[in-house]
Write a protein that holds these residues in place. Structure first.
Motif, PDB file in Angstrom:
ATOM      1  N   VAL A  33       0.852  -1.196   0.000  1.00 45.60           N
ATOM      2  CA  VAL A  33       0.000   0.000   0.000  1.00 45.60           C
ATOM      3  C   VAL A  33       0.883   1.241   0.000  1.00 45.60           C
ATOM      4  O   VAL A  33       1.671   1.453   0.915  1.00 45.60           O
ATOM      5  CB  VAL A  33      -0.953   0.011   1.214  1.00 45.60           C
ATOM      6  N   LEU A  34       0.710   2.062  -1.037  1.00 46.62           N
ATOM      7  CA  LEU A  34       1.499   3.283  -1.165  1.00 46.62           C
ATOM      8  C   LEU A  34       0.920   4.415  -0.326  1.00 46.62           C
ATOM      9  O   LEU A  34       1.655   5.207   0.266  1.00 46.62           O
ATOM     10  CB  LEU A  34       1.554   3.720  -2.632  1.00 46.62           C
ATOM     11  N   GLY A  35      -0.413   4.497  -0.279  1.00 43.21           N
ATOM     12  CA  GLY A  35      -1.020   5.600   0.453  1.00 43.21           C
ATOM     13  C   GLY A  35      -2.524   5.439   0.582  1.00 43.21           C
ATOM     14  O   GLY A  35      -3.114   4.456   0.147  1.00 43.21           O
ATOM     15  N   ILE A  36      -3.127   6.452   1.193  1.00 48.23           N
ATOM     16  CA  ILE A  36      -4.554   6.479   1.475  1.00 48.23           C
ATOM     17  C   ILE A  36      -5.172   7.678   0.760  1.00 48.23           C
ATOM     18  O   ILE A  36      -4.617   8.775   0.807  1.00 48.23           O
ATOM     19  CB  ILE A  36      -4.842   6.629   2.986  1.00 48.23           C
ATOM     20  N   SER A  37      -6.310   7.487   0.126  1.00 47.85           N
ATOM     21  CA  SER A  37      -7.053   8.594  -0.472  1.00 47.85           C
ATOM     22  C   SER A  37      -8.282   8.888   0.364  1.00 47.85           C
ATOM     23  O   SER A  37      -8.967   7.983   0.825  1.00 47.85           O
ATOM     24  CB  SER A  37      -7.482   8.247  -1.903  1.00 47.85           C
ATOM     25  N   GLY A  38      -8.589  10.173   0.545  1.00 47.04           N
ATOM     26  CA  GLY A  38      -9.823  10.558   1.216  1.00 47.04           C
ATOM     27  C   GLY A  38     -10.966  10.755   0.246  1.00 47.04           C
ATOM     28  O   GLY A  38     -12.131  10.747   0.633  1.00 47.04           O
ATOM     29  N   TYR A  39     -10.625  10.950  -1.034  1.00 46.55           N
ATOM     30  CA  TYR A  39     -11.622  11.191  -2.084  1.00 46.55           C
ATOM     31  C   TYR A  39     -11.935   9.911  -2.833  1.00 46.55           C
ATOM     32  O   TYR A  39     -11.076   9.047  -3.012  1.00 46.55           O
ATOM     33  CB  TYR A  39     -11.087  12.229  -3.079  1.00 46.55           C
ATOM     34  N   THR A  40     -13.160   9.795  -3.300  1.00 43.52           N
ATOM     35  CA  THR A  40     -13.511   8.777  -4.275  1.00 43.52           C
ATOM     36  C   THR A  40     -14.608   9.304  -5.186  1.00 43.52           C
ATOM     37  O   THR A  40     -15.427  10.136  -4.765  1.00 43.52           O
ATOM     38  CB  THR A  40     -14.003   7.470  -3.615  1.00 43.52           C
ATOM     39  N   VAL A  41     -14.605   8.831  -6.420  1.00 42.96           N
ATOM     40  CA  VAL A  41     -15.762   9.060  -7.280  1.00 42.96           C
ATOM     41  C   VAL A  41     -16.918   8.256  -6.704  1.00 42.96           C
ATOM     42  O   VAL A  41     -16.703   7.306  -5.938  1.00 42.96           O
ATOM     43  CB  VAL A  41     -15.470   8.600  -8.724  1.00 42.96           C
ATOM     44  N   PRO A  42     -18.155   8.598  -7.013  1.00 46.66           N
ATOM     45  CA  PRO A  42     -19.277   7.790  -6.533  1.00 46.66           C
ATOM     46  C   PRO A  42     -19.207   6.379  -7.100  1.00 46.66           C
ATOM     47  O   PRO A  42     -18.974   6.201  -8.297  1.00 46.66           O
ATOM     48  CB  PRO A  42     -20.513   8.533  -7.066  1.00 46.66           C
ATOM     49  N   ILE A  43     -19.375   5.384  -6.255  1.00 44.55           N
ATOM     50  CA  ILE A  43     -19.382   4.002  -6.712  1.00 44.55           C
ATOM     51  C   ILE A  43     -20.583   3.267  -6.124  1.00 44.55           C
ATOM     52  O   ILE A  43     -21.062   3.604  -5.040  1.00 44.55           O
ATOM     53  CB  ILE A  43     -18.082   3.260  -6.336  1.00 44.55           C
ATOM     54  N   GLN A  44     -21.054   2.292  -6.855  1.00 50.91           N
ATOM     55  CA  GLN A  44     -22.144   1.449  -6.389  1.00 50.91           C
ATOM     56  C   GLN A  44     -21.557   0.141  -5.886  1.00 50.91           C
ATOM     57  O   GLN A  44     -20.874  -0.570  -6.628  1.00 50.91           O
ATOM     58  CB  GLN A  44     -23.126   1.181  -7.536  1.00 50.91           C
ATOM     59  N   LEU A  45     -21.821  -0.163  -4.629  1.00 53.51           N
ATOM     60  CA  LEU A  45     -21.293  -1.387  -4.034  1.00 53.51           C
ATOM     61  C   LEU A  45     -22.198  -2.565  -4.351  1.00 53.51           C
ATOM     62  O   LEU A  45     -23.415  -2.417  -4.478  1.00 53.51           O
ATOM     63  CB  LEU A  45     -21.172  -1.234  -2.520  1.00 53.51           C
ATOM     64  N   GLU A  46     -21.584  -3.727  -4.482  1.00 50.72           N
ATOM     65  CA  GLU A  46     -22.371  -4.942  -4.570  1.00 50.72           C
ATOM     66  C   GLU A  46     -23.015  -5.188  -3.212  1.00 50.72           C
ATOM     67  O   GLU A  46     -22.464  -4.820  -2.170  1.00 50.72           O
ATOM     68  CB  GLU A  46     -21.476  -6.108  -4.980  1.00 50.72           C
ATOM     69  N   GLY A  47     -24.182  -5.819  -3.208  1.00 55.54           N
ATOM     70  CA  GLY A  47     -25.008  -5.918  -2.012  1.00 55.54           C
ATOM     71  C   GLY A  47     -24.324  -6.451  -0.770  1.00 55.54           C
ATOM     72  O   GLY A  47     -24.623  -6.017   0.336  1.00 55.54           O
ATOM     73  N   ASN A  48     -23.369  -7.348  -0.948  1.00 55.30           N
ATOM     74  CA  ASN A  48     -22.751  -7.981   0.222  1.00 55.30           C
ATOM     75  C   ASN A  48     -21.339  -7.470   0.501  1.00 55.30           C
ATOM     76  O   ASN A  48     -20.582  -8.110   1.229  1.00 55.30           O
ATOM     77  CB  ASN A  48     -22.711  -9.500   0.022  1.00 55.30           C
ATOM     78  N   TYR A  49     -20.976  -6.318  -0.067  1.00 53.34           N
ATOM     79  CA  TYR A  49     -19.615  -5.806   0.145  1.00 53.34           C
ATOM     80  C   TYR A  49     -19.483  -5.304   1.583  1.00 53.34           C
ATOM     81  O   TYR A  49     -20.181  -4.367   1.989  1.00 53.34           O
ATOM     82  CB  TYR A  49     -19.307  -4.679  -0.840  1.00 53.34           C
ATOM     83  N   PRO A  50     -18.590  -5.879   2.379  1.00 57.15           N
ATOM     84  CA  PRO A  50     -18.593  -5.603   3.828  1.00 57.15           C
ATOM     85  C   PRO A  50     -17.616  -4.533   4.298  1.00 57.15           C
ATOM     86  O   PRO A  50     -17.556  -4.245   5.496  1.00 57.15           O
ATOM     87  CB  PRO A  50     -18.183  -6.960   4.410  1.00 57.15           C
ATOM     88  N   TYR A  51     -16.834  -3.949   3.382  1.00 56.64           N
ATOM     89  CA  TYR A  51     -15.743  -3.068   3.810  1.00 56.64           C
ATOM     90  C   TYR A  51     -16.043  -1.598   3.526  1.00 56.64           C
ATOM     91  O   TYR A  51     -16.886  -1.257   2.695  1.00 56.64           O
ATOM     92  CB  TYR A  51     -14.443  -3.470   3.117  1.00 56.64           C
TER      93      TYR A  51
END
Length: 285
Positions: free
Chosen positions: A112-130
């Motif tokens: 892991v190089l780094g952490i981002s605080g931003y994301t584009v809007p994404i649609q999660l699959e129904g059982n995505y737990p993270y």
């Protein structure tokens, strides 16, 4: 100045703000910006709400890339990790909670190089737990990293000549966005001043990951006529800021690419999407 004040106000409201030291880096003014820069510095002297505040004012104008590289390097001589914000980013109230927990979760994960605080809007699959996902492209809109990761970057891109002749490597670099190779070429020609594309190139060469939140902790308000490094083409990066009261996060600890999420992430940077928004901007719609 208005964007800066909004950025500071939002950061002051973050849970845990008073537990963090805050360093302000203010670049030296260009001749036409002397009055504006002095106004910014006067404002920064009034800011409070953090554990400790440090003001770093440059006498000469270094430009964006040099300012970021030198500033981050200076802080990482004093601390083992860093969270970085530019002056046109609105943070969610749980931004610092998310970044602190992610920095701790992946501190000993070399992939892991780094952490981002931003994301584009994404649609999660129904059982995505993270509360996170992984990409192989960093974001400069509210991000964090560690001393050892930062120290390993070749900012001169010493192998660029070899890369520039290797079409397969260029194609691979563009898998996280069709704009990557072009931006690196612009940087190497001196047409842009970007630390971020060199950071992304290092990520590509070392096969590293960036941690992204599933809901954005950052909103960029730095688009428009007065922006220095962005245009009015802001719709492409519009996102939904996290307004929840969540302050404990569950992280996927093994870096891997989720095809469903990566497909959505890379679509933002695809040639088709970029052309669409460029035409939209030109037509004013």
């Amino acid at each position: 100045m208005d964007s800066l004040q909004k950025t500071v106000t939002a950061l002051q409201k973050c849970q845990g703000a008073r537990e963090h030291e805050l360093y302000f880096f203010c670049d030296g003014p260009r001749p036409k910006d002397v009055v504006a820069v002095h106004a910014v510095r006067d404002y920064l002297k009034t800011v409070d709400g953090f554990k400790r505040i440090h003001l770093k004012f440059s006498e000469k104008n270094k430009g964006l890339a040099t300012s970021i590289i030198e500033g981050v390097s200076e802080i990482l001589k004093l601390h083992s990790k860093i969270i970085v914000l530019e002056d046109d980013l609105i943070t969610s109230i749980n931004f610092l909670s998310y970044m602190d927990q992610a920095l701790e979760a992946y501190e000993t994960e070399p992939k892991v190089l780094g952490i981002s605080g931003y994301t584009v809007p994404i649609q999660l699959e129904g059982n995505y737990p993270y509360d996170n996902y992984f990409t192989k492209r960093a974001s400069s809109w509210g991000w964090a990293t560690w001393k050892d990761r930062w120290a390993s970057v070749d900012w001169s891109v010493s192998d660029y000549e070899t890369f520039s002749k290797n079409k397969q490597s260029q194609k691979s670099f563009n898998q996280m966005g069709s704009d990557m190779t072009k931006m690196l070429a612009q940087q190497m020609k001196g047409e842009i001043s970007s630390w971020a594309i060199r950071w992304c190139y290092h990520q590509f060469k070392q096969d590293l990951y960036t941690v992204f939140p599933t809901v954005s902790k950052i909103e960029n308000i730095g688009f428009g006529a007065n922006a220095t490094h962005t245009s009015t083409e802001n719709d492409r990066f519009a996102t939904v800021l996290d307004v929840s009261d969540q302050h404990k996060f569950k992280f996927h600890l093994k870096p891997t690419l989720n095809r469903h999420l990566i497909r959505q992430f890379t679509a933002t940077y695809s040639l088709k999407t970029r052309i669409y928004y460029k035409i939209k901007t030109i037509l004013g719609i």
